[in-house]
Design an enzyme around this catalytic site. Sequence first.
Site, PDB file in Angstrom:
ATOM      1  N   GLU A   1       7.874 -28.032  27.920  1.00 61.83           N
ATOM      2  CA  GLU A   1       8.039 -29.276  27.142  1.00 61.83           C
ATOM      3  C   GLU A   1       9.384 -29.951  27.449  1.00 61.83           C
ATOM      4  O   GLU A   1      10.404 -29.285  27.573  1.00 61.83           O
ATOM      5  CB  GLU A   1       7.980 -28.924  25.648  1.00 61.83           C
ATOM      6  CG  GLU A   1       7.997 -30.132  24.730  1.00 61.83           C
ATOM      7  CD  GLU A   1       8.010 -29.726  23.254  1.00 61.83           C
ATOM      8  OE1 GLU A   1       8.440 -28.594  22.956  1.00 61.83           O
ATOM      9  OE2 GLU A   1       7.599 -30.547  22.417  1.00 61.83           O
TER      10      GLU A   1
ATOM     11  N   LYS B   1       2.151 -35.816  22.324  1.00 60.90           N
ATOM     12  CA  LYS B   1       2.127 -34.721  21.354  1.00 60.90           C
ATOM     13  C   LYS B   1       1.412 -35.161  20.081  1.00 60.90           C
ATOM     14  O   LYS B   1       1.798 -36.154  19.459  1.00 60.90           O
ATOM     15  CB  LYS B   1       3.574 -34.309  21.058  1.00 60.90           C
ATOM     16  CG  LYS B   1       3.753 -33.044  20.257  1.00 60.90           C
ATOM     17  CD  LYS B   1       5.239 -32.625  20.280  1.00 60.90           C
ATOM     18  CE  LYS B   1       5.499 -31.311  19.586  1.00 60.90           C
ATOM     19  NZ  LYS B   1       6.875 -30.817  19.882  1.00 60.90           N
TER      20      LYS B   1
ATOM     21  N   CYS C   1       3.344 -28.190  22.709  1.00 66.16           N
ATOM     22  CA  CYS C   1       4.127 -27.342  21.794  1.00 66.16           C
ATOM     23  C   CYS C   1       3.487 -27.081  20.430  1.00 66.16           C
ATOM     24  O   CYS C   1       2.523 -26.349  20.340  1.00 66.16           O
ATOM     25  CB  CYS C   1       5.544 -27.908  21.657  1.00 66.16           C
ATOM     26  SG  CYS C   1       6.696 -26.660  20.990  1.00 66.16           S
TER      27      CYS C   1
END
Lengths: 397, 397
Positions: free
Chosen positions: A119, A194, A231
Amino acid sequence: MGTSVESLESILEKNLPADELNQVWNILYGENHPKGNGIPVEAQEIADGHNFELKVHSFNAALEQLRPPRRVKVGLFQHAHPVPTTAPVLDQLNALHKLAERAIAAAALTGVNVFCFQETWNMPFAFCTREKLPWVEFAQSAENGPTTKFLKELARRHKMVIISPILERDQFDVFWNTAVVIESNGEVLGKTRKNHIPRVGDFNESTYYMESTLGHPVFDTSFGKIAINICYGRHIPLNWAAFGLNGAEIVFNPSATVGALSEPLWSIEARNAAIANSYFSCAINRVGTEVFPNPFTSGDGGEPHKDFGHFYGSSYVAAPNGSRSPGLTRVRNGLLVVDLDLNLCRQVKDKWNFQMNMRLPLYADLFTRASKPNFKKQIVGRGLSEDQSEKDLTNGN
Amino acid sequence: MGTSVESLESILEKNLPADELNQVWNILYGENHPKGNGIPVEAQEIADGHNFELKVHSFNAALEQLRPPRRVKVGLFQHAHPVPTTAPVLDQLNALHKLAERAIAAAALTGVNVFCFQETWNMPFAFCTREKLPWVEFAQSAENGPTTKFLKELARRHKMVIISPILERDQFDVFWNTAVVIESNGEVLGKTRKNHIPRVGDFNESTYYMESTLGHPVFDTSFGKIAINICYGRHIPLNWAAFGLNGAEIVFNPSATVGALSEPLWSIEARNAAIANSYFSCAINRVGTEVFPNPFTSGDGGEPHKDFGHFYGSSYVAAPNGSRSPGLTRVRNGLLVVDLDLNLCRQVKDKWNFQMNMRLPLYADLFTRASKPNFKKQIVGRGLSEDQSEKDLTNGN
């Protein structure tokens, strides 16, 4: 544990006799856990010369009558921030690009088709500081930023799909936590963002960017259908399921997470997703400890400090049949190359039938009802509300 | 592996020095993995006298200012079928009741509040045979069958909630895979049924019963809000999520599953559910090998045979913070008692916020659309259909 333990694998390999070691791997990683493969000498030289671990493993699938095997090599790269966070932004970025060039060269020599970084790989993970400057200077255009331009050339040269998770600054100066997908011809195929933003510990990311509005895209690349779950999204099974419904065969999970917070979750979540959705999952974690220029607090009553703990690496690949590869170390840069056959996805679906037996309409209905303010929980028994079922210690009792 | 390996724990405890063993537990089971507790002498005597393992562990939670701790002891019992499957049905049932009485006595001496058996605990797991007779003779009324009557008395005597997964014959002579929840006063609080039915390997359960129509009930017992996710339902994250939305604090997963099929999945799925939904999960698996009177085939081209492999036990409890207990053995009957504090559920929710950040309406919408025939996958790139993306080997190519 910090940096005192190199890896689970190293402890077990040091202490267990061969037969019992194999029994432990069978239980922990599945009887079909991938076996180690040969590493090309030149790739190993790059790894040794630049002090990163290089592991190569291979998953197998059954031969079919109508489909030839669809073998793909994925490369997962975990790295520590290579220069102090106090260095000028351009120096940090250049050092990261140099590091990436070596990792991708080693990956190419090992035959990697799809390469993925951790990430926001091209910057320190500075969201613990709550400072905007200088960290937002690392933010770039997903389509035309310097990191994307740099990687397009490498993708084209090595005929490799490259997934590049970065901090994106879009045309409206909005920041996003984004993964850019670059095709093996050097063109940007697209981007994803994300979907779930943490508000936990030092992960003050909601200060910097919002949840994605791009859905759950699956990228139909020259090496299979891939998706990226960035993540914190790995904590949300519905998110993993969405990538599966859209047809993903490999889902990458570029991450940055520290030991004190998440280590007991790490080996479970991406692997569970591979099982539940009959695809491969690739979990990549940052490694090392990053020290920032100014002290910050962590919202836990503790003293101000300049780092937020040890990123524990431990990147791994999990297969739809529940087996998984060994992990990279907890303490060093590393490149994990895993050779897999995408045919295994449908083979597992045809065996276990989770997709047939999941009763999606039942859950679509429940989740729709539970999204509305008048939702009533299905509770049998005393029917006490949650508050009433706990002893009320206030004076108004 | 069959019965050749007693347990992961036994191999590691035999071979690893204490400090490295602890590091391994920290990585595998979490730094907050439960510690072993004392076992009352009388309980140990019952376990020794009747050859079952007895393990006691304890999870901790933080002290709060307004809520006292809500400590609950759960007891998970895994057992082999105690008599040959060729014995008369009543003899088998009586032997099982006798076994249960001893296990519950040991559990009571250890202070267990909520006791749970494995799936269809009071019969052999005969669904591999595809025979209806004599196996359906084990089916009973959930409310008034002999097993429920037997357990109501034990529940009342020991002031213990007992979860009894059985094959149910309802008032219309429909069979169900059901779990009966008996309150600590001896009354039947309610029942739940298996939501997802396997069609895999020798698990021919769809021959015997259908998917539950009872939803995802949570039982508000005198020892907390509990739910039961029966066996194959553990493969479906949406199912686990539904129990969480309805407020479960402990979800039991009574199972019957064999090594060759599911062992690499076992340690992952219930634990992931505990993490994703911030509740405790209790995974209980049958143990041993059951041999049936008549040979049957397994739909895999193999020879007819009379058993379908080794049930590998390995029951365990996982906590919302990602830590878990050691498992019971792979080879013996066992009672796992775990002392836990239900306050940990909300503490983890308040820390990680998965429930806040899960974006339920987004998934309600996606799953609703994906439930309809005109769903279009969100695919970026070449846009080839799945069939087209694979080399077509037929003559019509």
